[in-house]
Scaffold this motif. Structure first.
Motif, PDB file in Angstrom:
ATOM      1  N   SER A  59      13.295  -8.975   5.187  1.00 54.34           N
ATOM      2  CA  SER A  59      14.045  -7.716   5.309  1.00 54.34           C
ATOM      3  C   SER A  59      14.289  -7.083   3.947  1.00 54.34           C
ATOM      4  N   GLU A  60      14.590  -7.892   2.935  1.00 55.17           N
ATOM      5  CA  GLU A  60      14.775  -7.347   1.593  1.00 55.17           C
ATOM      6  C   GLU A  60      13.459  -6.817   1.030  1.00 55.17           C
ATOM      7  N   TYR A  61      12.368  -7.515   1.273  1.00 58.40           N
ATOM      8  CA  TYR A  61      11.053  -7.078   0.813  1.00 58.40           C
ATOM      9  C   TYR A  61      10.698  -5.715   1.404  1.00 58.40           C
ATOM     10  N   ILE A  62      10.907  -5.552   2.700  1.00 61.29           N
ATOM     11  CA  ILE A  62      10.588  -4.284   3.358  1.00 61.29           C
ATOM     12  C   ILE A  62      11.495  -3.164   2.846  1.00 61.29           C
ATOM     13  N   SER A  63      12.802  -3.396   2.800  1.00 61.41           N
ATOM     14  CA  SER A  63      13.715  -2.331   2.368  1.00 61.41           C
ATOM     15  C   SER A  63      13.485  -1.938   0.913  1.00 61.41           C
ATOM     16  N   LYS A  64      13.219  -2.911   0.044  1.00 56.78           N
ATOM     17  CA  LYS A  64      12.976  -2.589  -1.370  1.00 56.78           C
ATOM     18  C   LYS A  64      11.656  -1.852  -1.562  1.00 56.78           C
ATOM     19  N   ASN A  65      10.628  -2.204  -0.810  1.00 59.50           N
ATOM     20  CA  ASN A  65       9.353  -1.492  -0.925  1.00 59.50           C
ATOM     21  C   ASN A  65       9.445  -0.072  -0.384  1.00 59.50           C
ATOM     22  N   LEU A  66      10.242   0.135   0.656  1.00 60.15           N
ATOM     23  CA  LEU A  66      10.440   1.503   1.151  1.00 60.15           C
ATOM     24  C   LEU A  66      11.206   2.334   0.122  1.00 60.15           C
ATOM     25  N   ALA A  67      12.185   1.723  -0.537  1.00 58.58           N
ATOM     26  CA  ALA A  67      12.919   2.420  -1.602  1.00 58.58           C
ATOM     27  C   ALA A  67      11.994   2.724  -2.785  1.00 58.58           C
ATOM     28  N   LEU A  68      11.106   1.788  -3.122  1.00 60.51           N
ATOM     29  CA  LEU A  68      10.136   2.004  -4.202  1.00 60.51           C
ATOM     30  C   LEU A  68       9.192   3.152  -3.855  1.00 60.51           C
ATOM     31  N   TYR A  69       8.750   3.209  -2.608  1.00 65.88           N
ATOM     32  CA  TYR A  69       7.875   4.309  -2.176  1.00 65.88           C
ATOM     33  C   TYR A  69       8.572   5.653  -2.358  1.00 65.88           C
ATOM     34  N   GLU A  70       9.856   5.706  -1.984  1.00 63.70           N
ATOM     35  CA  GLU A  70      10.618   6.954  -2.120  1.00 63.70           C
ATOM     36  C   GLU A  70      10.752   7.354  -3.587  1.00 63.70           C
ATOM     37  N   LEU A  71      11.023   6.389  -4.457  1.00 63.51           N
ATOM     38  CA  LEU A  71      11.146   6.693  -5.886  1.00 63.51           C
ATOM     39  C   LEU A  71       9.808   7.114  -6.498  1.00 63.51           C
ATOM     40  N   SER A  72       8.729   6.494  -6.053  1.00 62.97           N
ATOM     41  CA  SER A  72       7.402   6.785  -6.601  1.00 62.97           C
ATOM     42  C   SER A  72       6.841   8.119  -6.135  1.00 62.97           C
ATOM     43  N   ASN A  73       7.365   8.647  -5.041  1.00 63.12           N
ATOM     44  CA  ASN A  73       6.823   9.879  -4.464  1.00 63.12           C
ATOM     45  C   ASN A  73       7.845  11.014  -4.438  1.00 63.12           C
ATOM     46  N   ASP A  74       8.602  11.151  -5.524  1.00 66.94           N
ATOM     47  CA  ASP A  74       9.538  12.265  -5.712  1.00 66.94           C
ATOM     48  C   ASP A  74      10.508  12.438  -4.551  1.00 66.94           C
ATOM     49  N   GLY A  75      11.056  11.342  -4.038  1.00 64.28           N
ATOM     50  CA  GLY A  75      12.068  11.418  -2.996  1.00 64.28           C
ATOM     51  C   GLY A  75      11.540  11.586  -1.588  1.00 64.28           C
ATOM     52  N   LEU A  76      10.235  11.520  -1.411  1.00 66.16           N
ATOM     53  CA  LEU A  76       9.648  11.642  -0.076  1.00 66.16           C
ATOM     54  C   LEU A  76       9.915  10.370   0.718  1.00 66.16           C
ATOM     55  N   LYS A  77      10.576  10.505   1.866  1.00 66.77           N
ATOM     56  CA  LYS A  77      10.884   9.351   2.706  1.00 66.77           C
ATOM     57  C   LYS A  77       9.817   9.191   3.777  1.00 66.77           C
ATOM     58  N   LEU A  78       9.503   7.944   4.087  1.00 64.30           N
ATOM     59  CA  LEU A  78       8.590   7.674   5.185  1.00 64.30           C
ATOM     60  C   LEU A  78       9.291   7.914   6.517  1.00 64.30           C
ATOM     61  N   SER A  79       8.538   8.387   7.486  1.00 68.38           N
ATOM     62  CA  SER A  79       9.091   8.569   8.829  1.00 68.38           C
ATOM     63  C   SER A  79       9.317   7.189   9.445  1.00 68.38           C
ATOM     64  N   PRO A  80      10.134   7.094  10.493  1.00 67.55           N
ATOM     65  CA  PRO A  80      10.318   5.794  11.159  1.00 67.55           C
ATOM     66  C   PRO A  80       8.995   5.205  11.660  1.00 67.55           C
ATOM     67  N   HIS A  81       8.085   6.054  12.121  1.00 69.03           N
ATOM     68  CA  HIS A  81       6.779   5.579  12.580  1.00 69.03           C
ATOM     69  C   HIS A  81       5.988   4.975  11.418  1.00 69.03           C
ATOM     70  N   ALA A  82       6.002   5.628  10.268  1.00 70.08           N
ATOM     71  CA  ALA A  82       5.310   5.115   9.090  1.00 70.08           C
ATOM     72  C   ALA A  82       5.964   3.833   8.581  1.00 70.08           C
ATOM     73  N   GLN A  83       7.295   3.756   8.663  1.00 67.54           N
ATOM     74  CA  GLN A  83       7.991   2.536   8.271  1.00 67.54           C
ATOM     75  C   GLN A  83       7.597   1.376   9.174  1.00 67.54           C
ATOM     76  N   ALA A  84       7.491   1.630  10.471  1.00 66.98           N
ATOM     77  CA  ALA A  84       7.085   0.589  11.413  1.00 66.98           C
ATOM     78  C   ALA A  84       5.662   0.132  11.124  1.00 66.98           C
ATOM     79  N   ASN A  85       4.764   1.074  10.813  1.00 65.15           N
ATOM     80  CA  ASN A  85       3.389   0.712  10.478  1.00 65.15           C
ATOM     81  C   ASN A  85       3.326  -0.129   9.208  1.00 65.15           C
ATOM     82  N   PHE A  86       4.111   0.218   8.208  1.00 59.49           N
ATOM     83  CA  PHE A  86       4.152  -0.552   6.972  1.00 59.49           C
ATOM     84  C   PHE A  86       4.657  -1.971   7.246  1.00 59.49           C
ATOM     85  N   CYS A  87       5.733  -2.069   8.006  1.00 60.63           N
ATOM     86  CA  CYS A  87       6.315  -3.369   8.344  1.00 60.63           C
ATOM     87  C   CYS A  87       5.328  -4.228   9.124  1.00 60.63           C
ATOM     88  N   ARG A  88       4.680  -3.636  10.095  1.00 59.41           N
ATOM     89  CA  ARG A  88       3.692  -4.346  10.914  1.00 59.41           C
ATOM     90  C   ARG A  88       2.515  -4.819  10.060  1.00 59.41           C
TER      91      ARG A  88
END
Length: 99
Positions: A59-88
């Protein structure tokens, strides 16, 4: 027995996630305050279960990588569908790779 509840409110939808906070195996109770619901972003959360070390690390790995993605892409957040795909995808890779 303790219960953990997380409420997420969206302008059109309200979702409530609930879980117990017990970490047990067979007849032994190891912990009674384990967080099994992890907030991934302001608009998503993930419920997890399994062995204590695995669920905390994953859970920490997933949440930290999603936060890293947001920081790396100028605040762009992944949609819930994209988050589920990343997690899967990460879970599938870990299962194929083995310990």
């Amino acid at each position: 027995q303790t219960t953990q509840t997380t409420q997420t409110t969206h302008p059109h939808t309200t979702v409530i996630l609930a879980s117990d906070q017990t970490n047990a195996r067979s007849i032994l109770t190891y912990q009674t305050n384990l967080d099994k619901i992890t907030e991934l972003s302001s608009h998503s959360a993930m419920g997890i279960s399994g062995p204590n070390a695995d669920l905390v690390n994953f859970s920490e790995y997933i949440s930290k990588n999603l936060a890293l993605y947001e920081l790396s892409n100028d605040g762009l957040k992944l949609s819930p569908h994209a988050q589920a795909n990343f997690c899967r995808g990460e879970l599938a890779t870990a299962l194929r790779k083995g310990p």
